[in-house]
Design an enzyme around this catalytic site. Structure first.
Site, PDB file in Angstrom:
ATOM      1  N   ARG A  13     -26.442  -7.993 -26.929  1.00 16.79           N
ATOM      2  CA  ARG A  13     -27.888  -7.809 -26.899  1.00 16.79           C
ATOM      3  C   ARG A  13     -28.280  -6.443 -27.473  1.00 16.79           C
ATOM      4  O   ARG A  13     -27.626  -5.434 -27.193  1.00 16.79           O
ATOM      5  CB  ARG A  13     -28.410  -7.917 -25.462  1.00 16.79           C
ATOM      6  N   ASP A  14     -29.359  -6.450 -28.246  1.00 17.32           N
ATOM      7  CA  ASP A  14     -29.898  -5.192 -28.765  1.00 17.32           C
ATOM      8  C   ASP A  14     -30.490  -4.395 -27.595  1.00 17.32           C
ATOM      9  O   ASP A  14     -31.157  -4.958 -26.725  1.00 17.32           O
ATOM     10  CB  ASP A  14     -30.984  -5.488 -29.799  1.00 17.32           C
TER      11      ASP A  14
ATOM     12  N   ASN B 191     -30.486  -5.752 -42.363  1.00 17.42           N
ATOM     13  CA  ASN B 191     -30.995  -4.547 -43.000  1.00 17.42           C
ATOM     14  C   ASN B 191     -29.872  -3.932 -43.817  1.00 17.42           C
ATOM     15  O   ASN B 191     -28.717  -3.907 -43.370  1.00 17.42           O
ATOM     16  CB  ASN B 191     -31.459  -3.540 -41.951  1.00 17.42           C
TER      17      ASN B 191
ATOM     18  N   VAL C 256     -27.521   1.875 -38.409  1.00 17.27           N
ATOM     19  CA  VAL C 256     -26.116   1.852 -37.993  1.00 17.27           C
ATOM     20  C   VAL C 256     -25.296   1.276 -39.143  1.00 17.27           C
ATOM     21  O   VAL C 256     -25.518   0.140 -39.562  1.00 17.27           O
ATOM     22  CB  VAL C 256     -25.914   1.008 -36.718  1.00 17.27           C
TER      23      VAL C 256
ATOM     24  N   HIS D 295     -24.564  -5.744 -39.446  1.00 13.15           N
ATOM     25  CA  HIS D 295     -24.989  -6.495 -38.258  1.00 13.15           C
ATOM     26  C   HIS D 295     -26.147  -7.403 -38.614  1.00 13.15           C
ATOM     27  O   HIS D 295     -27.062  -7.011 -39.329  1.00 13.15           O
ATOM     28  CB  HIS D 295     -25.377  -5.567 -37.106  1.00 13.15           C
TER      29      HIS D 295
HETATM   30  P1  AMP Z   1     -30.475  -1.126 -37.805  1.00 13.84           P
HETATM   31  O1  AMP Z   1     -31.617  -0.186 -37.636  1.00 13.84           O
HETATM   32  O2  AMP Z   1     -30.786  -2.322 -38.642  1.00 13.84           O
HETATM   33  O3  AMP Z   1     -29.229  -0.438 -38.258  1.00 13.84           O
HETATM   34  O4  AMP Z   1     -30.213  -1.749 -36.363  1.00 13.84           O
HETATM   35  C1  AMP Z   1     -29.536  -1.067 -35.365  1.00 13.84           C
HETATM   36  C2  AMP Z   1     -29.887  -1.757 -34.091  1.00 13.84           C
HETATM   37  O5  AMP Z   1     -28.912  -1.426 -33.133  1.00 13.84           O
HETATM   38  C3  AMP Z   1     -31.237  -1.363 -33.490  1.00 13.84           C
HETATM   39  O6  AMP Z   1     -32.037  -2.526 -33.300  1.00 13.84           O
HETATM   40  C4  AMP Z   1     -30.874  -0.701 -32.166  1.00 13.84           C
HETATM   41  O7  AMP Z   1     -31.807  -0.995 -31.151  1.00 13.84           O
HETATM   42  C5  AMP Z   1     -29.521  -1.303 -31.887  1.00 13.84           C
HETATM   43  N1  AMP Z   1     -28.625  -0.489 -31.079  1.00 13.84           N
HETATM   44  C6  AMP Z   1     -28.333   0.807 -31.221  1.00 13.84           C
HETATM   45  N2  AMP Z   1     -27.435   1.207 -30.312  1.00 13.84           N
HETATM   46  C7  AMP Z   1     -27.129   0.112 -29.577  1.00 13.84           C
HETATM   47  C8  AMP Z   1     -26.259  -0.131 -28.477  1.00 13.84           C
HETATM   48  N3  AMP Z   1     -25.503   0.842 -27.948  1.00 13.84           N
HETATM   49  N4  AMP Z   1     -26.202  -1.383 -27.967  1.00 13.84           N
HETATM   50  C9  AMP Z   1     -26.962  -2.367 -28.484  1.00 13.84           C
HETATM   51  N5  AMP Z   1     -27.796  -2.205 -29.528  1.00 13.84           N
HETATM   52  C10 AMP Z   1     -27.892  -0.975 -30.068  1.00 13.84           C
END
Ligand code: AMP
Length: 113
Positions: free
Chosen positions: A30-31, A88, A97, A101
Site C-alpha cells: 500500500r502507498d 511515472n 523514487v 513502480h
Molecule cells: P513516485 O512519486 O511516482 O516516485 O511515487 C512514489 C510513491 O511512493 C508515492 O506515492 C509515495 O507516497 C510512495 N511511498 C514513499 N515511501 C513509501 C513507503 N515507505 N511505503 C509505501 N509507499 C511509499
C-alpha cells in the site's frame, strides 16, 4: 547500478510496508499516501530504476512485471469494476523514487487484505 531506494529496503523487509501481494516476480504494498480507496504500488523483484530502462531490458522481465501488476489487481478483486495503472518516469514524469513502480488505483474498495 541504480542508487539504493526506500523500495529496495521494503523488498528486503528492512523497513515495514503493508504488503498486499507477493510472488516470484513482484511485490505489492500500500502507498503511504493513498490517493484513492485502493492505491498500491507494484515493484519488480528484479530491479529496474525506471520505465525507460525497459526499452533495453529482456522482454521476459518487462512481461513478468506487467503480468505481475495484472495479478495484483486480480488478487485485490479489482477486475470487475476496473482500475487504473500509472507509471511515472523521471523528473518531469514526477517520479520521486528511482525504482520502477506501477500504481494500481481503484475508486471502489474490494480488497479483503
Ligand atoms: P513516485 O512519486 O511516482 O516516485 O511515487 C512514489 C510513491 O511512493 C508515492 O506515492 C509515495 O507516497 C510512495 N511511498 C514513499 N515511501 C513509501 C513507503 N515507505 N511505503 C509505501 N509507499 C511509499
Amino acid at each position: 547500478m541504480a542508487d539504493e531506494t526506500i523500495f529496495d529496503k521494503i523488498l528486503r523487509r528492512e523497513i515495514p510496508a503493508q504488503v498486499v501481494y507477493e510472488d516470484d516476480d513482484v511485490l505489492a504494498f500500500r502507498d503511504v499516501n493513498p490517493q484513492a480507496p485502493v492505491h498500491v504500488l507494484v515493484i519488480p523483484k528484479k530491479k529496474v530504476g525506471r520505465f525507460a530502462e525497459l526499452k533495453s531490458a529482456p522482454l521476459r522481465d518487462a512481461g513478468a512485471f506487467f503480468a505481475g501488476v495484472a495479478r495484483v489487481a486480480h488478487e485485490l478483486r479489482l477486475e470487475q469494476n476496473g482500475y487504473r495503472v500509472v507509471l511515472n518516469n523521471g523528473r518531469d514524469g514526477q517520479q520521486t523514487v528511482e525504482y520502477l513502480h506501477a500504481r494500481v488505483r481503484a475508486k471502489t474498495l474490494f480488497a479483503t487484505h
